[in-house]
Write a protein that holds these residues in place. Structure first.
Motif, PDB file in Angstrom:
ATOM      1  N   VAL A 146       0.828  -1.214   0.000  1.00 13.34           N
ATOM      2  CA  VAL A 146       0.000   0.000   0.000  1.00 13.34           C
ATOM      3  C   VAL A 146       0.860   1.262   0.000  1.00 13.34           C
ATOM      4  CG1 VAL A 146      -1.714   1.328   1.294  1.00 13.34           C
ATOM      5  CG2 VAL A 146      -1.909  -1.154   1.162  1.00 13.34           C
ATOM      6  N   THR A 178      -8.317  -1.349  -1.994  1.00 10.31           N
ATOM      7  CA  THR A 178      -7.004  -1.732  -1.474  1.00 10.31           C
ATOM      8  C   THR A 178      -6.873  -3.251  -1.507  1.00 10.31           C
ATOM      9  OG1 THR A 178      -7.808  -1.931   0.806  1.00 10.31           O
ATOM     10  CG2 THR A 178      -7.068   0.247   0.084  1.00 10.31           C
ATOM     11  N   LEU A 182      -6.519  -1.516   5.460  1.00 11.20           N
ATOM     12  CA  LEU A 182      -5.538  -0.476   5.747  1.00 11.20           C
ATOM     13  C   LEU A 182      -5.306  -0.344   7.257  1.00 11.20           C
ATOM     14  CD1 LEU A 182      -6.765   2.356   3.316  1.00 11.20           C
ATOM     15  CD2 LEU A 182      -4.908   0.714   2.950  1.00 11.20           C
ATOM     16  N   LEU A 216      -3.324   0.838  -5.143  1.00  9.17           N
ATOM     17  CA  LEU A 216      -4.580   1.474  -4.765  1.00  9.17           C
ATOM     18  C   LEU A 216      -5.325   1.902  -6.026  1.00  9.17           C
ATOM     19  CD1 LEU A 216      -3.124   3.776  -1.963  1.00  9.17           C
ATOM     20  CD2 LEU A 216      -4.483   1.726  -1.578  1.00  9.17           C
TER      21      LEU A 216
END
Length: 246
Positions: A146, A178, A182, A216
């Motif tokens: 990420v 994603t 996260l 992303l």
């Protein structure tokens, strides 16, 4: 010698009577018979001439009929030959058309088979690349899935036209995709980077999609911003496919 005139006179009279009798009873019938035979012969000759003329006329008519029949036969043969030639040309044209159509169909089928094989190879290569990418990314720290893509996503968002930015800001259905959940820090980093790109805070929901592998993607109902390994691999596959087609 003394001539007896009386006897001579009687003999002369007798001779004249005999000549008259012969002329009346013998020469005239003979002359009539001869005249009749002569007339009959003339008639026979005339009739023979008429018969000959009729025969000649019939012969000419027969010749004319034979010539007309021969002409009709020649015309019929010529017409039949012309029709046969036309039919032959039509058959040849139809055969050539069928051959061209079959050749075009064969080429089209070959092209379709090649395209299908190429698509299958591309899909197989893409699937293999995705599998390889997944295996490789499993060796990297989870943070790299990420954090290394936040700046690229922000730069792509900053490059959007103003009307597209306004669309993101006004649209309440903005989603941030994603590859995994996260962390609070990653969520805050994404929010801060997007706020800088749009010039004001941007509300979004997070959607987990492991198919991204890494990276992303930000999207609303009209626009999608991709900064993921899946998107990069798809672009590479499309470029290879375009190169093969070219």
């Amino acid at each position: 010698m003394r001539m007896d005139w009386w006897t001579l006179s009687l003999q002369t009279v007798n001779a004249i009577v005999l000549i008259w009798l012969l002329a009346y009873f013998f020469f005239r019938p003979i002359a009539n018979v001869i005249a009749a035979r002569k007339a009959a012969a003339a008639q026979m000759i005339e009739e023979a001439g008429q018969a000959k003329a009729a025969a000649l006329s019939m012969r000419e008519e027969e010749k004319a009929a034979l010539a007309a029949a021969a002409e009709r036969r020649s015309a019929a043969l010529a017409a039949a030959a012309e029709e046969a030639e036309a039919q032959r040309e039509a058959l040849l044209a139809a055969a050539r058309s069928d051959v061209d159509r079959m050749r075009d169909e064969a080429r089209g089928e070959m092209t379709r088979q090649l395209e299908l094989a190429r698509d299958m190879q591309t899909k197989h290569a893409s699937a293999l690349a995705l599998d390889i990418a997944k295996r490789l990314m499993e060796r990297f720290p989870q943070s790299s899935l990420v954090s290394g893509f936040i700046a690229g996503l922000a730069d792509a968002a900053a490059a959007l036209p103003e009307n597209s930015k306004l669309d993101f800001e006004e649209d309440g259905g903005v989603r941030l995709k994603t590859p995994r959940a996260l962390t609070p820090q990653e969520h805050a980093d994404c929010r801060r980077a997007l706020e800088i790109s749009f010039g004001r805070p941007l509300e979004f929901s997070v959607e987990i999609n492991p198919a991204l592998i890494a990276g992303l993607e930000l999207e609303n109902r009209h626009t999608t911003i991709r900064n993921s390994l899946r998107a990069d691999l798809a672009d590479i596959a499309a470029s290879l496919d375009d190169h093969d087609r070219g």
